[in-house]
Design an enzyme around this catalytic site. Sequence first.
Site, short mmCIF file in Angstrom:
data_model
loop_
_atom_site.label_atom_id
_atom_site.label_comp_id
_atom_site.label_asym_id
_atom_site.label_seq_id
_atom_site.Cartn_x
_atom_site.Cartn_y
_atom_site.Cartn_z
N LYS A 1 3.75 -8.92 3.34
CA LYS A 1 2.52 -8.43 3.35
C LYS A 1 2.07 -9.55 2.41
O LYS A 1 1.43 -9.09 1.29
CB LYS A 1 2.13 -6.97 2.93
CG LYS A 1 2.84 -6.02 3.95
CD LYS A 1 2.28 -4.76 3.78
CE LYS A 1 0.84 -4.61 4.21
NZ LYS A 1 0.38 -3.25 4.34
N THR B 1 0.89 -1.25 -0.08
CA THR B 1 0.01 -0.01 -0.20
C THR B 1 1.04 1.23 -0.13
O THR B 1 1.70 1.35 0.82
CB THR B 1 -0.85 0.02 1.33
OG1 THR B 1 -1.68 -1.12 1.30
CG2 THR B 1 -1.91 1.19 1.12
N GLU C 1 4.00 -5.72 16.58
CA GLU C 1 3.57 -4.37 15.75
C GLU C 1 2.32 -3.88 16.11
O GLU C 1 1.92 -4.22 17.54
CB GLU C 1 3.59 -4.78 14.32
CG GLU C 1 2.55 -5.96 13.90
CD GLU C 1 2.66 -6.45 12.69
OE1 GLU C 1 3.52 -6.10 11.91
OE2 GLU C 1 1.67 -7.68 12.31
#
Length: 270
Positions: free
Chosen positions: A139, A27, A172
């Site tokens: 990802k 992204t 995270e």
Amino acid sequence: MWINGIPQTMLPVSDRAVQFGDGCFTTAAVRNGSIVMAEAHLQRLEQGCRQLLLPLPDLTLLADEMRCIAQGHDRAVMKIILTPGAGGRGYSRRGCQDPVRILSLSPWPHHYAALQQQGVRLITSPVPLARNPLLAGIKHLNRLEQVMIRHHLDETDADEALVLDTAGCVVECCAANLFWRRGNQIFTPHLGQAGVNGIMRRFLMAQLAASGQACQEISAPRESVLGADEVVICNALMPVLPVLQIDNIIFSERTLYQQLFTCCQKMDVT
């Protein structure tokens, strides 16, 4: 939305992204018609394909598509998804002949500007991330853990989640990486077992190293972060935000945040 360079919104249900979450994505921020850190995003996609044993896309063609789609947009979010396409029997990819590139644009999230001023409130998530070194760092399209984390987060008034793994180590946030400072020491979670090694995390670690500051990657329990002088979170869109609160612990210092925010002014826009 563009699929293999053609404006369309229909993806066959036989695509392996639909069937198995087979693929990877990134992204990116679009600013003034250009993609911020475009080369880093392409490298991330290449790494994801290699790690998942996916066919590598034509990166030159993909880069051209990204630039073309970004043109004319002042601020937006671009998502790039790569899948092996349709085919195969069961879990097997045999027979997959046509990899798929999916590019989409969405509006810019304007709430980050307010959070830069007021700070982010985190709450410890009850959903841990499973440890798996084969999938750590990238990802991939299997985001069910993050969906569950976000579901629990939406039931609170917090802005983000502090996420641990199944061994109790901080990894995270739901959609961000994090750094913390104790005195002159800077830390970030070790991501060899779980989590996403984000574009902004990599960039900021490189900036710290270039300035002669060591950022230690460690496997640490939640208490290590709660005992910090300061906590900062980051991703490709934020790009950095100061943490005001984790559960009932308040953080007021912003020395590291100001330093990292200044670093973000050096981001490449291509």
